[in-house]
Design a protein around this motif. Sequence first.
Motif, PDB file in Angstrom:
ATOM      1  N   TRP A  29      11.108  38.144  43.346  1.00 21.56           N
ATOM      2  CA  TRP A  29      11.979  39.224  43.808  1.00 21.56           C
ATOM      3  C   TRP A  29      11.172  40.353  44.437  1.00 21.56           C
ATOM      4  O   TRP A  29      11.608  40.966  45.419  1.00 21.56           O
ATOM      5  CB  TRP A  29      12.845  39.745  42.668  1.00 21.56           C
ATOM      6  CG  TRP A  29      14.041  38.891  42.444  1.00 21.56           C
ATOM      7  CD1 TRP A  29      14.278  38.082  41.375  1.00 21.56           C
ATOM      8  CD2 TRP A  29      15.169  38.741  43.316  1.00 21.56           C
ATOM      9  NE1 TRP A  29      15.475  37.440  41.536  1.00 21.56           N
ATOM     10  CE2 TRP A  29      16.053  37.827  42.715  1.00 21.56           C
ATOM     11  CE3 TRP A  29      15.509  39.279  44.546  1.00 21.56           C
ATOM     12  CZ2 TRP A  29      17.244  37.462  43.300  1.00 21.56           C
ATOM     13  CZ3 TRP A  29      16.702  38.908  45.128  1.00 21.56           C
ATOM     14  CH2 TRP A  29      17.558  38.005  44.511  1.00 21.56           C
ATOM     15  N   THR A  32      10.259  39.257  47.860  1.00 22.81           N
ATOM     16  CA  THR A  32      11.433  39.356  48.722  1.00 22.81           C
ATOM     17  C   THR A  32      11.684  40.802  49.137  1.00 22.81           C
ATOM     18  O   THR A  32      11.992  41.076  50.302  1.00 22.81           O
ATOM     19  CB  THR A  32      12.671  38.791  47.997  1.00 22.81           C
ATOM     20  OG1 THR A  32      12.418  37.434  47.653  1.00 22.81           O
ATOM     21  CG2 THR A  32      13.903  38.878  48.864  1.00 22.81           C
ATOM     22  N   SER A  33      11.546  41.734  48.203  1.00 25.47           N
ATOM     23  CA  SER A  33      11.791  43.137  48.549  1.00 25.47           C
ATOM     24  C   SER A  33      10.747  43.655  49.534  1.00 25.47           C
ATOM     25  O   SER A  33      11.078  44.415  50.445  1.00 25.47           O
ATOM     26  CB  SER A  33      11.841  44.008  47.296  1.00 25.47           C
ATOM     27  OG  SER A  33      10.578  44.109  46.696  1.00 25.47           O
ATOM     28  N   ILE A  80      16.410  46.341  45.261  1.00 25.06           N
ATOM     29  CA  ILE A  80      16.055  45.028  44.713  1.00 25.06           C
ATOM     30  C   ILE A  80      14.805  45.132  43.845  1.00 25.06           C
ATOM     31  O   ILE A  80      14.733  44.516  42.773  1.00 25.06           O
ATOM     32  CB  ILE A  80      15.871  44.007  45.847  1.00 25.06           C
ATOM     33  CG1 ILE A  80      17.228  43.646  46.436  1.00 25.06           C
ATOM     34  CG2 ILE A  80      15.155  42.758  45.368  1.00 25.06           C
ATOM     35  CD1 ILE A  80      17.153  42.781  47.668  1.00 25.06           C
ATOM     36  N   SER A  84      15.028  44.286  39.932  1.00 31.23           N
ATOM     37  CA  SER A  84      14.277  43.151  39.402  1.00 31.23           C
ATOM     38  C   SER A  84      13.394  43.578  38.235  1.00 31.23           C
ATOM     39  O   SER A  84      13.248  42.827  37.262  1.00 31.23           O
ATOM     40  CB  SER A  84      13.448  42.486  40.496  1.00 31.23           C
ATOM     41  OG  SER A  84      12.439  43.349  40.959  1.00 31.23           O
TER      42      SER A  84
END
Length: 109
Positions: A29, A32-33, A80, A84
């Motif tokens: 995560w 991804t962020s 995010i 997370s």
Amino acid sequence: MSLIVEPIKMPGPVDSDFLLAAERTLLAWNRTSISLMTFGFFVERFGMFLEMTHREEVREFQRHISFSIGISFVFLASFIAVYSAWQYRRTLRMASPSGAPPGITCISA
């Protein structure tokens, strides 16, 4: 609020596979962020590039749209990342004891 990271108190030993899976999920995560933040930055900068090409018909309209979309991606990525980390802490608190190898320490994010 202390900046020192303290270990999470577990009721007993925790399965190491569970801890490693939770950490892999957190790192995925976070990756991804970071990607979303980078994409948002490039979208915003692309609007500035279009502004520099001196095309009057798209200059103002495009600049505001690319700025809004870019900033939205950066805010989404920030949300995010925070969510997370919160989910990771919650997952570690829900961990059930089952026997981890010695040396596994749960550190809060």
